[in-house]
Design an enzyme around this catalytic site. Structure first.
Site, PDB file in Angstrom:
ATOM      1  N   ASP A 170       0.849  -1.186   0.000  1.00  0.00           N
ATOM      2  CA  ASP A 170       0.000   0.000   0.000  1.00  0.00           C
ATOM      3  C   ASP A 170       0.891   1.245   0.000  1.00  0.00           C
ATOM      4  O   ASP A 170       2.126   1.136   0.072  1.00  0.00           O
ATOM      5  CB  ASP A 170      -0.943   0.018   1.204  1.00  0.00           C
ATOM      6  CG  ASP A 170      -2.287   0.655   0.880  1.00  0.00           C
ATOM      7  OD1 ASP A 170      -2.287   1.765   0.298  1.00  0.00           O
ATOM      8  OD2 ASP A 170      -3.333   0.064   1.193  1.00  0.00           O
ATOM      9  N   TYR A 201     -13.143   5.580 -13.555  1.00  0.00           N
ATOM     10  CA  TYR A 201     -13.342   4.452 -12.641  1.00  0.00           C
ATOM     11  C   TYR A 201     -14.084   3.302 -13.310  1.00  0.00           C
ATOM     12  O   TYR A 201     -13.597   2.159 -13.342  1.00  0.00           O
ATOM     13  CB  TYR A 201     -14.104   4.912 -11.399  1.00  0.00           C
ATOM     14  CG  TYR A 201     -14.312   3.813 -10.384  1.00  0.00           C
ATOM     15  CD1 TYR A 201     -13.250   3.304  -9.655  1.00  0.00           C
ATOM     16  CD2 TYR A 201     -15.580   3.270 -10.160  1.00  0.00           C
ATOM     17  CE1 TYR A 201     -13.433   2.285  -8.724  1.00  0.00           C
ATOM     18  CE2 TYR A 201     -15.772   2.261  -9.232  1.00  0.00           C
ATOM     19  CZ  TYR A 201     -14.696   1.770  -8.525  1.00  0.00           C
ATOM     20  OH  TYR A 201     -14.877   0.756  -7.605  1.00  0.00           O
ATOM     21  N   LYS A 233     -12.529  -0.480 -14.385  1.00  0.00           N
ATOM     22  CA  LYS A 233     -13.039  -1.720 -13.802  1.00  0.00           C
ATOM     23  C   LYS A 233     -13.581  -2.655 -14.881  1.00  0.00           C
ATOM     24  O   LYS A 233     -13.426  -3.886 -14.784  1.00  0.00           O
ATOM     25  CB  LYS A 233     -14.113  -1.410 -12.762  1.00  0.00           C
ATOM     26  CG  LYS A 233     -13.577  -0.741 -11.500  1.00  0.00           C
ATOM     27  CD  LYS A 233     -12.515  -1.609 -10.803  1.00  0.00           C
ATOM     28  CE  LYS A 233     -12.097  -1.039  -9.466  1.00  0.00           C
ATOM     29  NZ  LYS A 233     -11.087  -1.887  -8.769  1.00  0.00           N
TER      30      LYS A 233
END
Length: 260
Positions: free
Chosen positions: A33, A154, A158
């Site tokens: 991360d 976005y 996806k």
């Protein structure tokens, strides 16, 4: 038997819940991360992706049993495309050699029910062609048109990663090498990413209209973690190229019986 997992986006949301679950099951988890992780890396950049691969090879001693490419952002900006698509691809493809050392390798990526929402065809074409420069240029143009249009960064990212899984899972590099490759497509997950919407009346109304979830409403990250755990376990022997919608019914509402 203890296994070694690598989970991106491990500091919060689905990634944190998955890491905690796997650790509780007795497995070793290498978290990735921007902060609070075993490997600190920015997956929106080529340098960050390469650092993750190099560090993962060292920390895992050259062997991973499962890779969970979960890192993602939803902001209406080009970085969303860079993390959600190119970062996920680098995770899966870059770490695939480490999976080959496992007796039961598994790979899963987090897509989204947003893959069913409208996508930008120009951006989608750039992603399918793996043209990151063109994707960033188009993503910026969408962002410049305002947040509503910018959201296509976005949904398109996806859809693209889900299509990549469908295309690549049955190939010699994945199925032929004994690596089940699949994706999950969550609905609204209660996490830091959705907190601004969930905590405002306007945001809640927007979510309820755009993402109808008749089964139990918005979901905790732990629900997605349970599915990721099973998909990345030795018990998953034959799921190949599936995009599993864990979304409280959104997919069934949007697509009806069109799966046939």
């Amino acid at each position: 038997m203890s296994r070694t997992y690598l989970v991106t986006g491990s500091a919060s949301g689905i990634g944190a819940a998955t890491s905690e679950l796997l650790t509780a099951q007795g497995h070793q988890v290498i978290g990735v991360d921007l902060r609070d992780a075993d490997i600190t890396a920015d997956l929106s950049t080529g340098e960050g992706r390469q650092h993750m691969i190099d560090a993962a090879r060292e920390l895992s001693q050259g062997r991973l049993d499962a890779v969970i490419a979960n890192a993602g952002i939803s902001a209406p900006i080009p970085a969303t495309v860079q993390v959600n698509y190119f970062g996920a691809l680098a995770t899966l493809e870059g770490l695939r050699p480490l999976l080959l050392a496992s007796d039961a390798p598994r790979a899963v990526v987090t897509a989204s029910m947003a893959s069913l929402q409208p996508a930008d065809e120009e951006l989608l074409a750039a992603l399918i062609d793996a043209n990151e420069e063109a994707a960033i240029t188009r993503g910026q143009a969408l962002a410049d048109a305002g947040p509503e249009v910018g959201y296509l960064n976005y949904s398109t990212s996806k859809q693209a990663i889900a299509r990549w899984v469908r295309k690549n899972a049955p190939t010699p590099e994945w199925a032929g090498a004994g690596i089940p490759l699949n994706a999950i497509a969550p609905g609204v997950v209660l996490s830091p990413m959705t907190e601004p919407l969930v905590n405002s009346p306007e945001g809640r109304a927007q979510l309820e209209e755009q993402v109808p979830m008749p089964l139990n409403g918005w979901m905790p990250a732990e629900s997605a973690a349970e599915l990721l755990s099973w998909l990345s376990s030795p018990a998953n022997t034959h799921l190949c190229g599936q995009v599993i919608f864990i979304d409280g019914g959104v997919d069934a509402i949007f697509r009806g019986d069109t799966t046939w």
